[in-house]
Design an enzyme around this catalytic site. Sequence first.
Site, PDB file in Angstrom:
ATOM      1  N   ASN A 275      -9.999  -0.132  -0.348  1.00  0.00           N
ATOM      2  CA  ASN A 275      -8.540  -0.042  -0.320  1.00  0.00           C
ATOM      3  C   ASN A 275      -7.990  -0.654  -1.610  1.00  0.00           C
ATOM      4  OD1 ASN A 275      -5.804  -0.332   0.127  1.00  0.00           O
ATOM      5  ND2 ASN A 275      -6.017  -1.121   2.208  1.00  0.00           N
TER       6      ASN A 275
ATOM      7  N   HIS B 157      -3.368   7.508   1.699  1.00  0.00           N
ATOM      8  CA  HIS B 157      -3.747   6.153   1.292  1.00  0.00           C
ATOM      9  C   HIS B 157      -5.145   5.879   1.834  1.00  0.00           C
ATOM     10  CE1 HIS B 157      -3.938   1.970   0.612  1.00  0.00           C
ATOM     11  NE2 HIS B 157      -3.715   1.607   1.862  1.00  0.00           N
TER      12      HIS B 157
ATOM     13  N   CYS C 232       0.812  -1.227   0.000  1.00  0.00           N
ATOM     14  CA  CYS C 232       0.000   0.000   0.000  1.00  0.00           C
ATOM     15  C   CYS C 232       0.843   1.275   0.000  1.00  0.00           C
ATOM     16  CB  CYS C 232      -0.960   0.014   1.181  1.00  0.00           C
ATOM     17  SG  CYS C 232      -2.173  -1.310   1.105  1.00  0.00           S
TER      18      CYS C 232
HETATM   19  N1  ACO Z   1     -18.458  -7.899   9.002  1.00  0.00           N
HETATM   20  C1  ACO Z   1     -18.957  -8.037  10.251  1.00  0.00           C
HETATM   21  N2  ACO Z   1     -18.191  -8.273  11.324  1.00  0.00           N
HETATM   22  C2  ACO Z   1     -16.860  -8.376  11.120  1.00  0.00           C
HETATM   23  C3  ACO Z   1     -16.276  -8.242   9.838  1.00  0.00           C
HETATM   24  C4  ACO Z   1     -17.140  -8.005   8.743  1.00  0.00           C
HETATM   25  N3  ACO Z   1     -16.689  -7.846   7.480  1.00  0.00           N
HETATM   26  N4  ACO Z   1     -14.940  -8.385   9.949  1.00  0.00           N
HETATM   27  C5  ACO Z   1     -14.683  -8.592  11.255  1.00  0.00           C
HETATM   28  N5  ACO Z   1     -15.832  -8.586  11.957  1.00  0.00           N
HETATM   29  C6  ACO Z   1     -16.005  -8.758  13.401  1.00  0.00           C
HETATM   30  C7  ACO Z   1     -14.840  -9.490  14.022  1.00  0.00           C
HETATM   31  O1  ACO Z   1     -15.006 -10.889  13.900  1.00  0.00           O
HETATM   32  C8  ACO Z   1     -14.904  -9.012  15.458  1.00  0.00           C
HETATM   33  O2  ACO Z   1     -15.896  -9.756  16.138  1.00  0.00           O
HETATM   34  P1  ACO Z   1     -15.609 -10.297  17.621  1.00  0.00           P
HETATM   35  O3  ACO Z   1     -15.399  -9.061  18.456  1.00  0.00           O
HETATM   36  O4  ACO Z   1     -16.863 -11.043  17.934  1.00  0.00           O
HETATM   37  O5  ACO Z   1     -14.381 -11.127  17.510  1.00  0.00           O
HETATM   38  C9  ACO Z   1     -15.415  -7.576  15.347  1.00  0.00           C
HETATM   39  O6  ACO Z   1     -15.980  -7.471  14.032  1.00  0.00           O
HETATM   40  C10 ACO Z   1     -14.322  -6.543  15.514  1.00  0.00           C
HETATM   41  O7  ACO Z   1     -13.226  -6.877  14.680  1.00  0.00           O
HETATM   42  P2  ACO Z   1     -11.887  -6.017  14.662  1.00  0.00           P
HETATM   43  O8  ACO Z   1     -10.926  -6.637  13.706  1.00  0.00           O
HETATM   44  O9  ACO Z   1     -11.411  -5.757  16.041  1.00  0.00           O
HETATM   45  O10 ACO Z   1     -12.464  -4.654  14.056  1.00  0.00           O
HETATM   46  P3  ACO Z   1     -11.746  -3.271  13.882  1.00  0.00           P
HETATM   47  O11 ACO Z   1     -12.555  -2.225  14.505  1.00  0.00           O
HETATM   48  O12 ACO Z   1     -10.286  -3.325  14.215  1.00  0.00           O
HETATM   49  O13 ACO Z   1     -11.847  -3.045  12.308  1.00  0.00           O
HETATM   50  C11 ACO Z   1     -10.465  -3.217  10.330  1.00  0.00           C
HETATM   51  C12 ACO Z   1     -11.223  -3.961  11.427  1.00  0.00           C
HETATM   52  C13 ACO Z   1     -11.463  -2.464   9.502  1.00  0.00           C
HETATM   53  C14 ACO Z   1      -9.745  -4.248   9.457  1.00  0.00           C
HETATM   54  C15 ACO Z   1      -9.451  -2.222  10.932  1.00  0.00           C
HETATM   55  O14 ACO Z   1      -8.713  -2.867  11.952  1.00  0.00           O
HETATM   56  C16 ACO Z   1      -8.488  -1.650   9.923  1.00  0.00           C
HETATM   57  O15 ACO Z   1      -8.848  -0.840   9.100  1.00  0.00           O
HETATM   58  N6  ACO Z   1      -7.194  -1.983   9.999  1.00  0.00           N
HETATM   59  C17 ACO Z   1      -6.170  -1.390   9.186  1.00  0.00           C
HETATM   60  C18 ACO Z   1      -6.190  -1.843   7.763  1.00  0.00           C
HETATM   61  C19 ACO Z   1      -5.078  -1.142   7.007  1.00  0.00           C
HETATM   62  O16 ACO Z   1      -4.814   0.027   7.206  1.00  0.00           O
HETATM   63  N7  ACO Z   1      -4.365  -1.825   6.148  1.00  0.00           N
HETATM   64  C20 ACO Z   1      -3.227  -1.133   5.562  1.00  0.00           C
HETATM   65  C21 ACO Z   1      -2.786  -1.473   4.345  1.00  0.00           C
HETATM   66  S1  ACO Z   1      -3.372  -2.909   3.580  1.00  0.00           S
HETATM   67  C22 ACO Z   1      -2.021  -3.548   2.669  1.00  0.00           C
HETATM   68  O17 ACO Z   1      -0.905  -3.125   2.751  1.00  0.00           O
HETATM   69  C23 ACO Z   1      -2.302  -4.736   1.812  1.00  0.00           C
END
Ligand code: ACO
Length: 307
Positions: free
Chosen positions: A264, A234, A96
Site C-alpha cells: 500500500n 487503490h 490513501c
Molecule cells: N503477521 C502475522 N499475524 C498477524 C499480522 C502479521 N503481520 N498482523 C496481525 N496478525 C494477527 C493478529 O494479531 C490477529 O491475531 P489474533 O486473532 O490472535 O488476535 C490475526 O492476525 C488476525 O488479525 P486481523 O487484524 O483480524 O486480520 P485481518 O484479516 O483483518 O487482516 C488487514 C488485517 C490486512 C490489516 C486487513 O484488515 C486490511 O487490509 N484492512 C484494511 C486496510 C486498508 O484498506 N487501509 C486503507 C487505507 S490505509 C491509509 O489510508 C493510510
Amino acid sequence: MTNTDMEKVVDTSDDWIQQRTGIKARHIANDTETTSYMASQAGKNALAAGGLRPEDIDAVIVCTSTPDNTFPSVAASVQAQLDIPPCQAFDLQAVCSGFVYGITVANMFITTGQAKRVLLIGAEKFSSILDWDDRTTCVLFGDGAGAIILEADENGQGGLQDRGVLSTHLYADGRKKDILYTSGGPATTKTSGFVVMQGREVFKHAVTHMADIVEETLVANDIKPADIDFLVPHQANIRIIEATAKKLDMPMDKVVVTVDRHGNTSAASIPLALCTAVNDGRIKKNDMLLLEALGAGLTWGAALVRF
Ligand code: ACO
C-alpha cells in the site's frame, strides 16, 4: 523488501501476509530518496512521456501525507527540482484517497481555466511513519511515486466520449478518524508519529464504501460495468479489490493489481498502478477507467476518466 525480509523484522510470515493482503513485496526508499525526490523522478518521467518541457506546466499538485518537511510543500520542491518556472504549486492531503481528490482538483483547475497543464503526482514515503515493531501495520505499506499530466482540450464535446475526467465523487466522514491515524503531528506531539490502524474496521468500511461509490459513479454517468475498460483501484488489499470487482461483475483481467509488488503506497498507489498498466500495453488511449480509493479520515472517492 520481500515478505521473507519482513519475517526478519517482525513476527510474521509470507503466508500470512499473502493470504490476508495479497502483498509479496514492497519498495522501501533509502535516506536520500525523499518524497520530493521520488515525486520529481515521477514528474520527470511524465514530462518525457508527454513530450513536454518544464515551462509547459502551469500547476503542480502533489498528493501526499508524508512530506519531506511540514513546509514548504513537496510540490514547491518538485517545481524547483524539475526547473518549472513560477506557477501554482501545492500539496493535497487526503491520505490513501489523495490521488482521487487530486484528480478532482486538477480537473477543476483545467475546466475553470485556472490552468492549462497540471502535473499531478502521488508520492509517499510511508516507511518513515511506520512503527517497525508493529506487525499489524508495518508489513502493509511501501514507498513510491507516480505522476500524470492533465491538459486542457478545447475540442471536447462535453460527453462520455471525450478524453479526460468524466466525473468525480468524493466523500469524507471525520467521525471515523480514530480507526486510522498517526500517533503524532506538529501541533500535538511535535513529531510525525506512526500509523495506527484498526485494520478490520477499515476493511469493512472499505468494502462497503467502494461498492457504494462504484454504484454512484455508474448511475451518475448512466453506464454499465461492461462500459468500463479497466478498474484501477487503490492498492491496499487484494481482498478489498476483489470485492469491488465482484460488485462490478468485472473479471480480474480488467482490474489493475500491483499490491503484490508495491504494497500500500497510499496516494501513490493509483498512479503507480495506472503507469504499470499503461507501460505494459494493457491501458490504451481512449480506454474508460474507473479509479477508486478509501483512506484515513475516513476519506473515499472515485473518478471516471477516459485515458
Ligand atoms: N503477521 C502475522 N499475524 C498477524 C499480522 C502479521 N503481520 N498482523 C496481525 N496478525 C494477527 C493478529 O494479531 C490477529 O491475531 P489474533 O486473532 O490472535 O488476535 C490475526 O492476525 C488476525 O488479525 P486481523 O487484524 O483480524 O486480520 P485481518 O484479516 O483483518 O487482516 C488487514 C488485517 C490486512 C490489516 C486487513 O484488515 C486490511 O487490509 N484492512 C484494511 C486496510 C486498508 O484498506 N487501509 C486503507 C487505507 S490505509 C491509509 O489510508 C493510510
